[in-house]
Structures are given as structure tokens and as C-alpha cells.
Design an enzyme around this catalytic site. Sequence first.
Site, PDB file in Angstrom:
ATOM      1  N   LYS A 103     -11.199  -3.154  18.739  1.00  0.00           N
ATOM      2  CA  LYS A 103      -9.837  -3.634  19.020  1.00  0.00           C
ATOM      3  C   LYS A 103      -9.471  -3.466  20.500  1.00  0.00           C
ATOM      4  O   LYS A 103      -8.389  -3.839  20.921  1.00  0.00           O
ATOM      5  CB  LYS A 103      -8.820  -2.915  18.135  1.00  0.00           C
ATOM      6  CG  LYS A 103      -9.075  -3.126  16.641  1.00  0.00           C
ATOM      7  CD  LYS A 103      -7.848  -2.905  15.794  1.00  0.00           C
ATOM      8  CE  LYS A 103      -8.221  -2.991  14.316  1.00  0.00           C
ATOM      9  NZ  LYS A 103      -7.130  -3.428  13.462  1.00  0.00           N
TER      10      LYS A 103
ATOM     11  N   LYS B 184       8.616 -16.557 -10.820  1.00  0.00           N
ATOM     12  CA  LYS B 184       7.781 -15.560 -11.485  1.00  0.00           C
ATOM     13  C   LYS B 184       6.636 -16.238 -12.252  1.00  0.00           C
ATOM     14  O   LYS B 184       6.873 -17.220 -12.973  1.00  0.00           O
ATOM     15  CB  LYS B 184       8.661 -14.770 -12.456  1.00  0.00           C
ATOM     16  CG  LYS B 184       8.001 -13.570 -13.038  1.00  0.00           C
ATOM     17  CD  LYS B 184       8.954 -12.818 -13.952  1.00  0.00           C
ATOM     18  CE  LYS B 184       8.177 -11.765 -14.715  1.00  0.00           C
ATOM     19  NZ  LYS B 184       8.796 -11.387 -15.952  1.00  0.00           N
TER      20      LYS B 184
ATOM     21  N   ASN C  89       0.853  -1.188   0.000  1.00  0.00           N
ATOM     22  CA  ASN C  89       0.000   0.000   0.000  1.00  0.00           C
ATOM     23  C   ASN C  89       0.889   1.238   0.000  1.00  0.00           C
ATOM     24  O   ASN C  89       2.115   1.130  -0.009  1.00  0.00           O
ATOM     25  CB  ASN C  89      -0.958  -0.026   1.194  1.00  0.00           C
ATOM     26  CG  ASN C  89      -0.207  -0.089   2.509  1.00  0.00           C
ATOM     27  OD1 ASN C  89       0.524   0.823   2.874  1.00  0.00           O
ATOM     28  ND2 ASN C  89      -0.355  -1.207   3.224  1.00  0.00           N
TER      29      ASN C  89
HETATM   30  N1  CTP Z   1      -3.622  -3.359  12.282  1.00  0.00           N
HETATM   31  C1  CTP Z   1      -2.896  -4.442  12.699  1.00  0.00           C
HETATM   32  N2  CTP Z   1      -2.971  -5.611  12.007  1.00  0.00           N
HETATM   33  C2  CTP Z   1      -3.726  -5.714  10.902  1.00  0.00           C
HETATM   34  C3  CTP Z   1      -4.469  -4.595  10.454  1.00  0.00           C
HETATM   35  C4  CTP Z   1      -4.382  -3.416  11.162  1.00  0.00           C
HETATM   36  O1  CTP Z   1      -2.212  -4.345  13.714  1.00  0.00           O
HETATM   37  N3  CTP Z   1      -3.771  -6.860  10.257  1.00  0.00           N
HETATM   38  C5  CTP Z   1      -3.569  -2.125  13.069  1.00  0.00           C
HETATM   39  C6  CTP Z   1      -2.900  -0.949  12.378  1.00  0.00           C
HETATM   40  O2  CTP Z   1      -1.506  -0.919  12.674  1.00  0.00           O
HETATM   41  C7  CTP Z   1      -3.621   0.240  12.969  1.00  0.00           C
HETATM   42  C8  CTP Z   1      -5.007  -0.284  13.279  1.00  0.00           C
HETATM   43  O3  CTP Z   1      -4.895  -1.703  13.307  1.00  0.00           O
HETATM   44  O4  CTP Z   1      -3.082   0.638  14.204  1.00  0.00           O
HETATM   45  C9  CTP Z   1      -6.063   0.104  12.300  1.00  0.00           C
HETATM   46  O5  CTP Z   1      -5.660  -0.262  11.004  1.00  0.00           O
HETATM   47  P1  CTP Z   1      -6.664  -0.144   9.792  1.00  0.00           P
HETATM   48  O6  CTP Z   1      -6.002  -0.706   8.565  1.00  0.00           O
HETATM   49  O7  CTP Z   1      -7.192   1.263   9.740  1.00  0.00           O
HETATM   50  O8  CTP Z   1      -7.856  -1.067  10.300  1.00  0.00           O
HETATM   51  P2  CTP Z   1      -8.311  -2.493   9.932  1.00  0.00           P
HETATM   52  O9  CTP Z   1      -8.479  -3.241  11.217  1.00  0.00           O
HETATM   53  O10 CTP Z   1      -7.413  -3.127   8.939  1.00  0.00           O
HETATM   54  O11 CTP Z   1      -9.741  -2.212   9.328  1.00  0.00           O
HETATM   55  P3  CTP Z   1     -10.175  -1.778   7.832  1.00  0.00           P
HETATM   56  O12 CTP Z   1      -8.999  -2.067   6.941  1.00  0.00           O
HETATM   57  O13 CTP Z   1     -11.359  -2.613   7.570  1.00  0.00           O
HETATM   58  O14 CTP Z   1     -10.505  -0.317   7.896  1.00  0.00           O
END
Ligand code: CTP
Length: 402
Positions: free
Chosen positions: A342, A289, A210
Site C-alpha cells: 500500500k 427485502k 464486521n
Molecule cells: N483499507 C482501505 N480500504 C479497503 C480495505 C482496507 O482503506 N477497501 C485500509 C484499512 O483502513 C487499513 C488497511 O487498509 O488501514 C489494512 O486493512 P486490512 O483490512 O487489514 O487489509 P486489506 O487490504 O483489506 O487486506 P486483507 O483483508 O486481505 O488482509
Amino acid sequence: MPDPSRRKVILGLTGGIAAYKAAELTRQMAQNGIEVQVVMTAAACGFITPATMQALSGNPVYTDMWDARVSDNMAHIELSRGRDAIVVAPATADFIAKLVHGLADDLLSTLCLARECPLLVAPAMNRQMWDNPATQRNVSQLKRDGVVVLGPASGDQACGEIGMGRMLEAEEIVQALSAFLAPKLLNGVRALITAGPTFEPIDAVRGITNQSSGKMGYAVACAALEAGARVTLISGPVSLPAPAGAQITRVETAAQMFEAVKRHVAHTDIYIGVAAVADYRVDKPRQHKIKKTDEAQLQLKLVPNPDILGWVAGRPKPPFCVGFAAESRNLDEYADQKRRRKKVQLMVANLAQEAIGADDNEVTMLDDAGMHRLERAPKLVVARQIVAHIARLYSSKKKRKS
Ligand code: CTP
């Protein structure tokens, strides 16, 4: 919310070619919430004008002991009162020698002698002047006297020579000054911070990632270090230098990040998940690949990654947990849902499309007490305010426990 990191300093300029860097230094100090009062020696005015320094600092510049603007004619005392530090940058060999001997024959040297705040100097001189035993003796004595010496650095010099004696760059001086001035709100506290994106391989040369640059996570690590924390930074693939003083582990995938977090979490007081962790990874990435075929479609099967923050917060004795929510809409609502789901004490929310890759950020902090908005500012400035808020919540939680 007011910026708790706002500080007031005197910036003293002495007569060296590096005085031109003081213009950028002033600008960066202001950007970092530091109010600058410039004082220049007569020699410094030969290199850069007081008018330039006044325009950049937004304050009148003082050059003269007998400046009539100070009503009681005590500029040498009055100017440094209420200041958090005096920073002399550039500090010439001559000025350093004067400091060591307590000479006070102009406004800046008198201010330094009469000060009641800390003094930091950034030496700038030709390499032979720096290497001269007299300068080396003087610098050692200055350090013994409690003066903080910033640099110098080695490299190309204005005289065409190469060696030790270059003044540090503005950014390095501001970083050192900010660290020096920061209240040690997290002194000795062990912080585990994740930053950057993760990279989930598809095959030997491709992967899913990303747009996270890691800038916000690294800024939080710097701010925590400035606040006196012992920082372990677990970083996804980014092209940023490790913050000085952090113990850094570099990882690629979410699974590797999870393993690294597991290794450190037992010795963690505060966990801050800033990383943009991929929610899914490719099931069974190919070792080689993938070759193009005539098939109309190529399907990738994705399987979920562990929720690292959720796992840390769900431990029997979790550290104080902070998450970062990147949303593209319904910011407050989604971020608060995430905070509750969370089970973290603080969720910092930002709009992904505005924050990713940018040098500044605008965030909302959500905790049990409600929402706290922070104004758009450079990421390090925002990070300092977040760290100050974390420190407040963390210490009140600790007080409740004891
Ligand atoms: N996070 C994590 N592990 C994951 C996904 C997210 O520890 N597999 C943590 C990120 O580091 C951040 C928080 O969760 O502190 C929120 O991340 P975000 O990507 O906004 O949330 P998601 O739980 O992935 O929800 P969504 O993608 O559905 O918005």
C-alpha cells in the site's frame, strides 16, 4: 518502548461529598499513565480516608504542613516540584475562595500558592453555592488568574436537588487533564482519520459488516486531538460519542467512506486509516427485502470495494499515510507486506481476534526502521503512543523535504 505520555500530578482533595469520586479518579489516572501524589485537606479526610487514597495511588498521602517525612519540613514547596500539574478535585466553594484570595492556611492551599506548575480545579458543590454571585465572581477571577476550571456539570446532587455544581465524572477529568498535559506534537496538523466498520447492504433490511467497534479509531482521534491536531473523523456505523473537537462525518458503506475521504484528502497532512473497510460489497443490492423461496441456495454476487488507503497513498502528492492491519495469523509478516504493497509510511498491526471490540490492545508498529512493539494497554494509551510515533516520523519527513 517507554510511554511518552507518562506524567506526574498532585491530586488535591477538599471536603465535599464528591471526594468519593477521587478514588475512581486516582485509579483512572494511574491507568492513563499518570503518577498521582495525593494531598488531602482535613475536611477531605472526613469524607474518604487517606488509607484508601494511598492504596489506589500507590504513594503516601500528605495531609499536614508539618509532615516529618519531608526532610526539610518544606512539604508545601517540595511536593509540587517536578510535577506537571496540581489538580484539585473536588474543589469546594470555600477552597476556590481561598485560592482567589491567596490564602494558605493548610498544606493543599499552601502548595497551590507556592506552585510553579499549572493548576486545574474541578468544582463540586450544591447548585445554590455554585450560582451564588460570590462563587461566580471567584470562578471568573480564578480563570483570569490562569487556573483551568473543569466543569462543573449539571444533574442530581447529593443533597437531593438538581442543578449545576456536580463534579465532572472521573473519566471526563482524566480526559481533560490528559489533553491539557499532552505535548502538542501535532499542533495545527490536519489529520484525516477513518474508524469503525462499514456496512454493505444486501437488501432493504440486511447487510454485510464486521465486528469492528470503532474504539481504536476513536481513541486515535482523541489522541491526535490531545496532540493539537485538527481532526476530521470519518466514521462507519458505531455507537460511540464523537470525540470533542473532531469534525465528524458518519457513513455506512465503503463507497460513502471513499467519497468522504476524497472530499477531505486535499486538505490533509496525515491520513490514518483505522476503519475496517469491507473489501467486497454486494453487486446491486435489492431495494426490497429478499423473500424466502424454496430454492436450495441463494447466491450473492460480491464485487470489490476500492482500497481507500491504497488510493490515498497513491495520489501524486499523498499525505503522510498510516494503515492499520488486522490479521488473524502471521501478524508481522502480513502487516509488513501490506505496508509495502500500500506504500504507507507506517502500518500498525494487531491480532483481529484480540483487538476487535476489546477495551485494550497490543500492537506492533512497522515502518522503514523496523518493528516497534507496544505493550497491551487501554486503547487510548496505545493510541497516544502511536500518535507520538506518527508525530516523530512526520516531522522528520518534513525536515528531510525542507
Ligand atoms: N483499507 C482501505 N480500504 C479497503 C480495505 C482496507 O482503506 N477497501 C485500509 C484499512 O483502513 C487499513 C488497511 O487498509 O488501514 C489494512 O486493512 P486490512 O483490512 O487489514 O487489509 P486489506 O487490504 O483489506 O487486506 P486483507 O483483508 O486481505 O488482509
